[in-house]
Write a protein that holds these residues in place. Structure first.
Motif, PDB file in Angstrom:
ATOM      1  N   SER A  83       0.875  -1.280  -0.151  1.00  0.00           N
ATOM      2  CA  SER A  83       0.075   0.093   0.005  1.00  0.00           C
ATOM      3  C   SER A  83       0.863   1.406  -0.175  1.00  0.00           C
ATOM      4  O   SER A  83       0.254   2.348  -0.209  1.00  0.00           O
ATOM      5  CB  SER A  83      -0.787   0.071   1.126  1.00  0.00           C
ATOM      6  OG  SER A  83      -0.179   0.166   2.417  1.00  0.00           O
ATOM      7  N   ARG A 122      -7.828   5.250   1.683  1.00  0.00           N
ATOM      8  CA  ARG A 122      -8.234   4.817   0.329  1.00  0.00           C
ATOM      9  C   ARG A 122      -6.909   3.899  -0.066  1.00  0.00           C
ATOM     10  O   ARG A 122      -6.921   2.950  -0.861  1.00  0.00           O
ATOM     11  CB  ARG A 122      -8.176   5.890  -0.516  1.00  0.00           C
ATOM     12  CG  ARG A 122      -8.695   5.741  -2.054  1.00  0.00           C
ATOM     13  CD  ARG A 122      -8.637   6.896  -2.710  1.00  0.00           C
ATOM     14  NE  ARG A 122      -9.045   6.705  -3.925  1.00  0.00           N
ATOM     15  CZ  ARG A 122      -8.636   6.087  -5.200  1.00  0.00           C
ATOM     16  NH1 ARG A 122      -7.297   5.499  -4.716  1.00  0.00           N
ATOM     17  NH2 ARG A 122      -9.041   5.946  -6.086  1.00  0.00           N
ATOM     18  N   ALA A 138      -7.410   0.491   1.159  1.00  0.00           N
ATOM     19  CA  ALA A 138      -8.562  -0.088   0.797  1.00  0.00           C
ATOM     20  C   ALA A 138      -8.103  -0.743  -0.857  1.00  0.00           C
ATOM     21  O   ALA A 138      -8.384  -1.872  -1.208  1.00  0.00           O
ATOM     22  CB  ALA A 138      -9.539   0.840   0.594  1.00  0.00           C
ATOM     23  N   VAL A 139      -7.325  -0.009  -1.431  1.00  0.00           N
ATOM     24  CA  VAL A 139      -6.837  -0.248  -2.918  1.00  0.00           C
ATOM     25  C   VAL A 139      -6.109  -1.584  -2.749  1.00  0.00           C
ATOM     26  O   VAL A 139      -6.201  -2.542  -3.381  1.00  0.00           O
ATOM     27  CB  VAL A 139      -6.185   0.826  -3.834  1.00  0.00           C
ATOM     28  CG1 VAL A 139      -5.495   0.272  -4.947  1.00  0.00           C
ATOM     29  CG2 VAL A 139      -7.101   2.043  -4.012  1.00  0.00           C
ATOM     30  N   VAL A 169     -10.807  -3.536  -1.554  1.00  0.00           N
ATOM     31  CA  VAL A 169     -12.121  -3.243  -0.789  1.00  0.00           C
ATOM     32  C   VAL A 169     -12.398  -1.764  -1.049  1.00  0.00           C
ATOM     33  O   VAL A 169     -11.468  -1.167  -1.786  1.00  0.00           O
ATOM     34  CB  VAL A 169     -12.104  -3.525   0.646  1.00  0.00           C
ATOM     35  CG1 VAL A 169     -11.990  -4.945   1.256  1.00  0.00           C
ATOM     36  CG2 VAL A 169     -11.109  -2.339   1.338  1.00  0.00           C
ATOM     37  N   ARG A 170     -13.441  -1.318  -0.822  1.00  0.00           N
ATOM     38  CA  ARG A 170     -13.889   0.330  -1.101  1.00  0.00           C
ATOM     39  C   ARG A 170     -13.902   0.811  -0.076  1.00  0.00           C
ATOM     40  O   ARG A 170     -14.430   0.304   1.140  1.00  0.00           O
ATOM     41  CB  ARG A 170     -14.971   0.305  -2.323  1.00  0.00           C
ATOM     42  CG  ARG A 170     -16.232  -0.109  -1.821  1.00  0.00           C
ATOM     43  CD  ARG A 170     -16.930   0.071  -2.994  1.00  0.00           C
ATOM     44  NE  ARG A 170     -18.332  -0.416  -2.712  1.00  0.00           N
ATOM     45  CZ  ARG A 170     -19.351   0.045  -2.138  1.00  0.00           C
ATOM     46  NH1 ARG A 170     -19.461   1.320  -1.986  1.00  0.00           N
ATOM     47  NH2 ARG A 170     -20.763  -0.468  -1.841  1.00  0.00           N
ATOM     48  N   VAL A 171     -13.829   2.209   0.099  1.00  0.00           N
ATOM     49  CA  VAL A 171     -14.134   2.991   1.077  1.00  0.00           C
ATOM     50  C   VAL A 171     -15.483   3.558   0.943  1.00  0.00           C
ATOM     51  O   VAL A 171     -15.740   4.306  -0.071  1.00  0.00           O
ATOM     52  CB  VAL A 171     -13.021   4.337   1.267  1.00  0.00           C
ATOM     53  CG1 VAL A 171     -13.459   5.121   2.372  1.00  0.00           C
ATOM     54  CG2 VAL A 171     -11.616   3.571   1.525  1.00  0.00           C
ATOM     55  N   GLN A 172     -16.138   3.740   2.019  1.00  0.00           N
ATOM     56  CA  GLN A 172     -17.647   4.150   1.814  1.00  0.00           C
ATOM     57  C   GLN A 172     -17.910   5.336   2.989  1.00  0.00           C
ATOM     58  O   GLN A 172     -17.744   4.676   4.281  1.00  0.00           O
ATOM     59  CB  GLN A 172     -18.644   3.390   1.911  1.00  0.00           C
ATOM     60  CG  GLN A 172     -20.092   3.721   1.905  1.00  0.00           C
ATOM     61  CD  GLN A 172     -21.396   2.546   1.580  1.00  0.00           C
ATOM     62  OE1 GLN A 172     -20.916   1.564   1.139  1.00  0.00           O
ATOM     63  NE2 GLN A 172     -22.383   2.763   2.338  1.00  0.00           N
TER      64      GLN A 172
END
Length: 82
Positions: free
Chosen positions: A26, A48, A51-52, A56-59
């Motif tokens: 990361s 972020r 997550a990458v 996964v994605r950030v919400q």
């Protein structure tokens, strides 16, 4: 829903990565990862990147607060947790 730091640990473990491996993939420091996974502050930029790397994605959401929560003196600090 689990706390953010718990979600980070679970996502890292699900990806089969240790904290040092995640740091390398990361480009986030090991210390920043350990802090985030322990409930410390984490920037959106760092989140972020993690997550990458974890797939996964950030919400982010804004949700209404109850009247008690709108009083800043009633919100526990993370350092107050035992």
């Amino acid at each position: 829903m689990p706390e953010l730091h718990e979600q980070l640990v679970a996502a890292r473990q699900a990806a089969g990565l240790g904290p040092y491996q995640l740091a390398r993939v990361s480009q986030v420091s090991y210390h920043a990862i350990r802090s985030a996974e322990s409930g410390g502050n984490v920037s959106i930029k760092t989140l972020r990147r993690l997550a990458v790397a974890l797939g996964v994605r950030v919400q982010v959401s804004l949700v209404p607060v109850s009247p008690a929560e709108s009083d800043p003196t009633s919100i526990p600090c993370p350092s107050d947790r035992t």
